[in-house]
Design a protein around this motif. Structure first.
Motif, mmCIF file in Angstrom:
data_model
loop_
_atom_site.group_PDB
_atom_site.id
_atom_site.type_symbol
_atom_site.label_atom_id
_atom_site.label_comp_id
_atom_site.label_asym_id
_atom_site.label_seq_id
_atom_site.Cartn_x
_atom_site.Cartn_y
_atom_site.Cartn_z
ATOM 1 N N LYS A 113 0.832 -1.199 0.000
ATOM 2 C CA LYS A 113 0.000 0.000 0.000
ATOM 3 C C LYS A 113 0.871 1.255 0.000
ATOM 4 O O LYS A 113 1.984 1.255 0.530
ATOM 5 C CB LYS A 113 -0.881 0.037 1.256
ATOM 6 C CG LYS A 113 -1.850 -1.113 1.391
ATOM 7 C CD LYS A 113 -2.599 -0.983 2.701
ATOM 8 C CE LYS A 113 -3.492 -2.174 2.960
ATOM 9 N NZ LYS A 113 -4.158 -2.081 4.274
ATOM 10 N N GLN A 114 0.339 2.314 -0.589
ATOM 11 C CA GLN A 114 0.990 3.623 -0.524
ATOM 12 C C GLN A 114 0.568 4.299 0.776
ATOM 13 O O GLN A 114 -0.539 4.102 1.257
ATOM 14 C CB GLN A 114 0.580 4.484 -1.717
ATOM 15 C CG GLN A 114 1.075 3.943 -3.040
ATOM 16 C CD GLN A 114 2.581 3.879 -3.121
ATOM 17 O OE1 GLN A 114 3.269 4.820 -2.769
ATOM 18 N NE2 GLN A 114 3.090 2.744 -3.566
ATOM 19 N N PHE A 115 1.455 5.102 1.323
ATOM 20 C CA PHE A 115 1.135 5.808 2.552
ATOM 21 C C PHE A 115 0.101 6.895 2.294
ATOM 22 O O PHE A 115 0.163 7.576 1.277
ATOM 23 C CB PHE A 115 2.391 6.439 3.157
ATOM 24 C CG PHE A 115 3.217 5.458 3.918
ATOM 25 C CD1 PHE A 115 3.017 5.261 5.264
ATOM 26 C CD2 PHE A 115 4.182 4.719 3.267
ATOM 27 C CE1 PHE A 115 3.775 4.347 5.966
ATOM 28 C CE2 PHE A 115 4.941 3.806 3.954
ATOM 29 C CZ PHE A 115 4.731 3.621 5.308
ATOM 30 N N PRO A 116 -0.834 7.075 3.213
ATOM 31 C CA PRO A 116 -1.805 8.160 3.061
ATOM 32 C C PRO A 116 -1.142 9.504 3.343
ATOM 33 O O PRO A 116 -0.088 9.573 3.981
ATOM 34 C CB PRO A 116 -2.858 7.845 4.135
ATOM 35 C CG PRO A 116 -2.108 7.088 5.172
ATOM 36 C CD PRO A 116 -1.064 6.295 4.430
ATOM 37 N N ASP A 133 4.528 0.471 1.460
ATOM 38 C CA ASP A 133 5.711 0.613 0.623
ATOM 39 C C ASP A 133 6.588 1.748 1.145
ATOM 40 O O ASP A 133 6.194 2.905 1.110
ATOM 41 C CB ASP A 133 5.269 0.891 -0.820
ATOM 42 C CG ASP A 133 6.432 1.024 -1.774
ATOM 43 O OD1 ASP A 133 7.582 0.763 -1.377
ATOM 44 O OD2 ASP A 133 6.183 1.391 -2.938
ATOM 45 N N PHE A 134 7.776 1.409 1.606
ATOM 46 C CA PHE A 134 8.716 2.400 2.128
ATOM 47 C C PHE A 134 9.741 2.831 1.082
ATOM 48 O O PHE A 134 10.642 3.607 1.380
ATOM 49 C CB PHE A 134 9.482 1.830 3.339
ATOM 50 C CG PHE A 134 8.680 1.804 4.605
ATOM 51 C CD1 PHE A 134 8.725 2.844 5.494
ATOM 52 C CD2 PHE A 134 7.878 0.711 4.909
ATOM 53 C CE1 PHE A 134 7.990 2.813 6.667
ATOM 54 C CE2 PHE A 134 7.142 0.669 6.077
ATOM 55 C CZ PHE A 134 7.195 1.727 6.962
ATOM 56 N N SER A 135 9.649 2.345 -0.144
ATOM 57 C CA SER A 135 10.691 2.581 -1.143
ATOM 58 C C SER A 135 10.845 4.040 -1.542
ATOM 59 O O SER A 135 11.902 4.432 -2.009
ATOM 60 C CB SER A 135 10.433 1.736 -2.386
ATOM 61 O OG SER A 135 9.239 2.125 -3.026
ATOM 62 N N ALA A 167 -2.035 1.180 12.200
ATOM 63 C CA ALA A 167 -1.749 0.539 10.912
ATOM 64 C C ALA A 167 -0.739 -0.586 11.067
ATOM 65 O O ALA A 167 0.120 -0.559 11.945
ATOM 66 C CB ALA A 167 -1.215 1.580 9.933
ATOM 67 N N ASP A 168 -0.837 -1.571 10.190
ATOM 68 C CA ASP A 168 0.186 -2.619 10.087
ATOM 69 C C ASP A 168 1.196 -2.115 9.061
ATOM 70 O O ASP A 168 0.971 -2.191 7.851
ATOM 71 C CB ASP A 168 -0.449 -3.932 9.629
ATOM 72 C CG ASP A 168 0.571 -5.043 9.486
ATOM 73 O OD1 ASP A 168 1.791 -4.800 9.673
ATOM 74 O OD2 ASP A 168 0.156 -6.171 9.154
ATOM 75 N N LEU A 169 2.310 -1.566 9.538
ATOM 76 C CA LEU A 169 3.268 -0.914 8.652
ATOM 77 C C LEU A 169 3.956 -1.883 7.696
ATOM 78 O O LEU A 169 4.513 -1.459 6.692
ATOM 79 C CB LEU A 169 4.298 -0.143 9.468
ATOM 80 C CG LEU A 169 3.736 1.010 10.304
ATOM 81 C CD1 LEU A 169 4.839 1.691 11.094
ATOM 82 C CD2 LEU A 169 2.996 2.006 9.441
#
Length: 90
Positions: free
Chosen positions: A9-12, A33-35, A27-29
């Motif tokens: 998922k993309q961060f809000p 996507d942290f890229s 949230a379940d981090l």
């Protein structure tokens, strides 16, 4: 055993510290996507010494443009460049 490929998922867009705190708390981090995150370098040491230097206008313009692309003040960009050069051996 490889983990199955899954779409992350993309961060809000979080508009306040409170929104961010709530998001992180609930949230379940591992699903995000942290890229696209950028590394942030925190500056803790007090900056008491000052310098004054003359640069060609074209060089200062380039420095300001590069700093702007990174979203940081140009003086911090110069300081980071000096730190990086001094950190290299040789």
């Amino acid at each position: 055993m490889k983990k199955p490929n899954r779409k992350l998922k993309q961060f809000p867009v979080l508009k306040s510290d409170e929104d961010a705190e709530e998001f992180v708390a609930n949230a379940d981090l591992s699903e995000y996507d942290f890229s696209n995150f950028k590394t942030v370098k925190f500056e803790f040491e007090k900056k008491a010494a000052r310098i004054n230097m003359r640069l060609p206008e074209s060089l200062l313009k380039s420095v300001k443009e590069r700093a702007g692309k990174r979203g940081i003040p140009y003086q911090r960009f110069i300081r980071e460049a000096v730190e990086e050069k001094l950190a290299k051996k040789g």
